[in-house]
Scaffold this motif. Structure first.
Motif, PDB file in Angstrom:
ATOM      1  N   VAL A   1       8.173 -10.579 -16.455  1.00  0.00           N
ATOM      2  CA  VAL A   1       6.917 -10.949 -16.955  1.00  0.00           C
ATOM      3  C   VAL A   1       6.018 -10.143 -16.596  1.00  0.00           C
ATOM      4  N   ARG A   2       5.824  -9.590 -15.752  1.00  0.00           N
ATOM      5  CA  ARG A   2       4.740  -8.504 -15.306  1.00  0.00           C
ATOM      6  C   ARG A   2       4.799  -7.308 -16.007  1.00  0.00           C
ATOM      7  N   GLY A   3       5.926  -7.092 -17.045  1.00  0.00           N
ATOM      8  CA  GLY A   3       6.076  -5.707 -17.314  1.00  0.00           C
ATOM      9  C   GLY A   3       6.408  -4.583 -16.582  1.00  0.00           C
ATOM     10  N   PHE A   4       7.419  -4.896 -15.584  1.00  0.00           N
ATOM     11  CA  PHE A   4       7.804  -4.044 -14.409  1.00  0.00           C
ATOM     12  C   PHE A   4       8.430  -2.716 -15.286  1.00  0.00           C
ATOM     13  N   GLY A   5       9.218  -2.859 -16.331  1.00  0.00           N
ATOM     14  CA  GLY A   5       9.899  -1.691 -16.967  1.00  0.00           C
ATOM     15  C   GLY A   5       8.831  -1.031 -17.862  1.00  0.00           C
ATOM     16  N   SER A   6       7.745  -1.216 -18.208  1.00  0.00           N
ATOM     17  CA  SER A   6       6.584  -0.705 -19.061  1.00  0.00           C
ATOM     18  C   SER A   6       6.478   0.796 -18.663  1.00  0.00           C
ATOM     19  N   LYS A   7       6.359   1.576 -19.807  1.00  0.00           N
ATOM     20  CA  LYS A   7       6.214   2.880 -19.838  1.00  0.00           C
ATOM     21  C   LYS A   7       4.738   3.072 -19.711  1.00  0.00           C
TER      22      LYS A   7
ATOM     23  N   GLU B   1       0.974   4.124  -3.095  1.00  0.00           N
ATOM     24  CA  GLU B   1       0.640   5.445  -2.923  1.00  0.00           C
ATOM     25  C   GLU B   1       1.757   6.391  -3.347  1.00  0.00           C
ATOM     26  N   LEU B   2       2.909   6.020  -3.112  1.00  0.00           N
ATOM     27  CA  LEU B   2       4.098   6.734  -3.474  1.00  0.00           C
ATOM     28  C   LEU B   2       3.936   6.765  -5.012  1.00  0.00           C
ATOM     29  N   GLU B   3       3.627   5.756  -5.808  1.00  0.00           N
ATOM     30  CA  GLU B   3       3.684   5.731  -7.278  1.00  0.00           C
ATOM     31  C   GLU B   3       2.677   6.556  -7.675  1.00  0.00           C
ATOM     32  N   LYS B   4       1.324   6.508  -7.073  1.00  0.00           N
ATOM     33  CA  LYS B   4       0.368   7.626  -7.218  1.00  0.00           C
ATOM     34  C   LYS B   4       0.851   9.004  -7.105  1.00  0.00           C
ATOM     35  N   LYS B   5       1.627   9.341  -6.519  1.00  0.00           N
ATOM     36  CA  LYS B   5       2.323  10.514  -6.596  1.00  0.00           C
ATOM     37  C   LYS B   5       3.581  11.036  -7.190  1.00  0.00           C
TER      38      LYS B   5
ATOM     39  N   PRO C   1       8.609   3.423 -10.220  1.00  0.00           N
ATOM     40  CA  PRO C   1       8.193   2.131  -9.667  1.00  0.00           C
ATOM     41  C   PRO C   1       9.569   1.410  -9.195  1.00  0.00           C
ATOM     42  N   LYS C   2      10.692   1.665  -9.686  1.00  0.00           N
ATOM     43  CA  LYS C   2      12.078   1.281  -9.290  1.00  0.00           C
ATOM     44  C   LYS C   2      12.135   1.782  -8.051  1.00  0.00           C
ATOM     45  N   PHE C   3      11.759   2.799  -7.508  1.00  0.00           N
ATOM     46  CA  PHE C   3      12.018   3.628  -6.106  1.00  0.00           C
ATOM     47  C   PHE C   3      11.309   2.649  -5.032  1.00  0.00           C
ATOM     48  N   GLY C   4       9.862   2.633  -5.757  1.00  0.00           N
ATOM     49  CA  GLY C   4       8.911   1.910  -4.757  1.00  0.00           C
ATOM     50  C   GLY C   4       9.266   0.402  -4.620  1.00  0.00           C
TER      51      GLY C   4
ATOM     52  N   GLU D   1       0.794  -1.079   0.013  1.00  0.00           N
ATOM     53  CA  GLU D   1      -0.088   0.135   0.016  1.00  0.00           C
ATOM     54  C   GLU D   1       0.991   1.285   0.008  1.00  0.00           C
ATOM     55  N   LEU D   2       1.870   1.208   0.837  1.00  0.00           N
ATOM     56  CA  LEU D   2       2.848   2.607   0.855  1.00  0.00           C
ATOM     57  C   LEU D   2       3.370   2.599  -0.374  1.00  0.00           C
ATOM     58  N   VAL D   3       3.879   1.730  -1.121  1.00  0.00           N
ATOM     59  CA  VAL D   3       4.668   1.779  -2.550  1.00  0.00           C
ATOM     60  C   VAL D   3       3.773   2.153  -3.569  1.00  0.00           C
TER      61      VAL D   3
END
Length: 257
Positions: free
Chosen positions: A213-219, A136-140, A144-147, A132-134
């Motif tokens: 696989v989950r597309g972590f680096g996707s833009k 909320e940070l991404e919403k701001k 995602p790498k920092f999260g 949840e913390l990650v």
């Protein structure tokens, strides 16, 4: 399955607060005593953190951290009380060992600072879901790498502890003595640590594959399933934490603190 997080959802008021409210408190609880420079301010923030954890039924989970910190604090008191460079006023003598007022006061500042930081972080870590913390940070707008780094910090210690317990149980089932005298524990350490390290390396590789696989680096812009709106309690904690900063700075500048 063992938990890989120190967080536990016990339904308390602290768990229901927004993660950012607890982060505001964390920053305020650490910086305000440092700005004031007064020992009683450290004591106040420690007391507030203990009250928050106690009212949220989480103080028991924070006790191991407190016990560990007292070992460090006791060492600091002994060393600084005897050898601090500004020692001048003799306060206590235990045989040939002399403890001085200046060293003990300096140790008290360090000790309360350590205890304050541990308890403040406990308020955040024990009552906040890492995911949840990650989120909320991404919403701001955070990367995602920092999260992911934040999430890993929350999970790495409990995950390693869970792996250690699992491997220890497996080794005991094979007849290895892992408990008892000190020498027995030392002999069991090397056969335990090697599988733990190998397991951590394997887990890192599997996690990297899963992220890819989950597309972590996707833009592509992400969408979120859940939202956590600010409540009245969140607003109170946020603004009390923020307004305490100028209040302490003014008191410090005017010489009241």
């Amino acid at each position: 399955m063992k938990s890989i997080s120190l967080y536990s959802d016990n339904g308390s008021w602290l768990v229901k607060l927004h993660p950012f409210s607890k982060m505001f408190y964390l920053v305020a609880a650490i910086l305000i005593p440092l700005i004031s420079g007064r020992l009683f301010m450290f004591a106040i923030t420690v007391f507030i953190s203990i009250c928050m954890l106690g009212s949220a039924r989480m103080l028991k989970k924070a006790l191991p951290l407190i016990a560990f910190s007292f070992t460090i604090i006791l060492t600091i008191f002994i060393i600084q009380g005897i050898f601090y460079k500004d020692n001048d006023s003799l306060l206590l003598s235990l045989g040939p060992v002399n403890f001085y007022r200046e060293g003990l006061l300096y140790s008290a500042h360090i000790g309360f600072n350590i205890l304050n930081m541990l308890l403040s972080f406990s308020v955040l870590v024990l009552s906040t879901s890492p995911s949840e913390l990650v989120e909320e940070l991404e919403k701001k707008g955070f990367s995602p790498k920092f999260g992911y780094i934040i999430n890993s910090v929350f999970q790495i210690v409990p995950e390693m502890m869970g792996t250690m317990h699992t491997i220890s149980d497996a080794q005991r089932s094979r007849g290895m003595e892992t408990e008892g005298k000190l020498m027995t524990r030392i002999k069991a350490f090397l056969p335990l640590i090697s599988p733990v390290v190998m397991s951590a390396l394997t887990s890192t590789r599997e996690r990297a594959i899963a992220l890819e696989v989950r597309g972590f680096g996707s833009k592509v812009k992400k969408t979120y399933l859940y939202s956590h709106p600010y409540s009245t309690a969140d607003q109170i904690m946020k603004w009390v934490s923020i307004l305490c900063f100028p209040a302490v700075i003014i008191l410090r500048v005017t010489g009241i603190l």
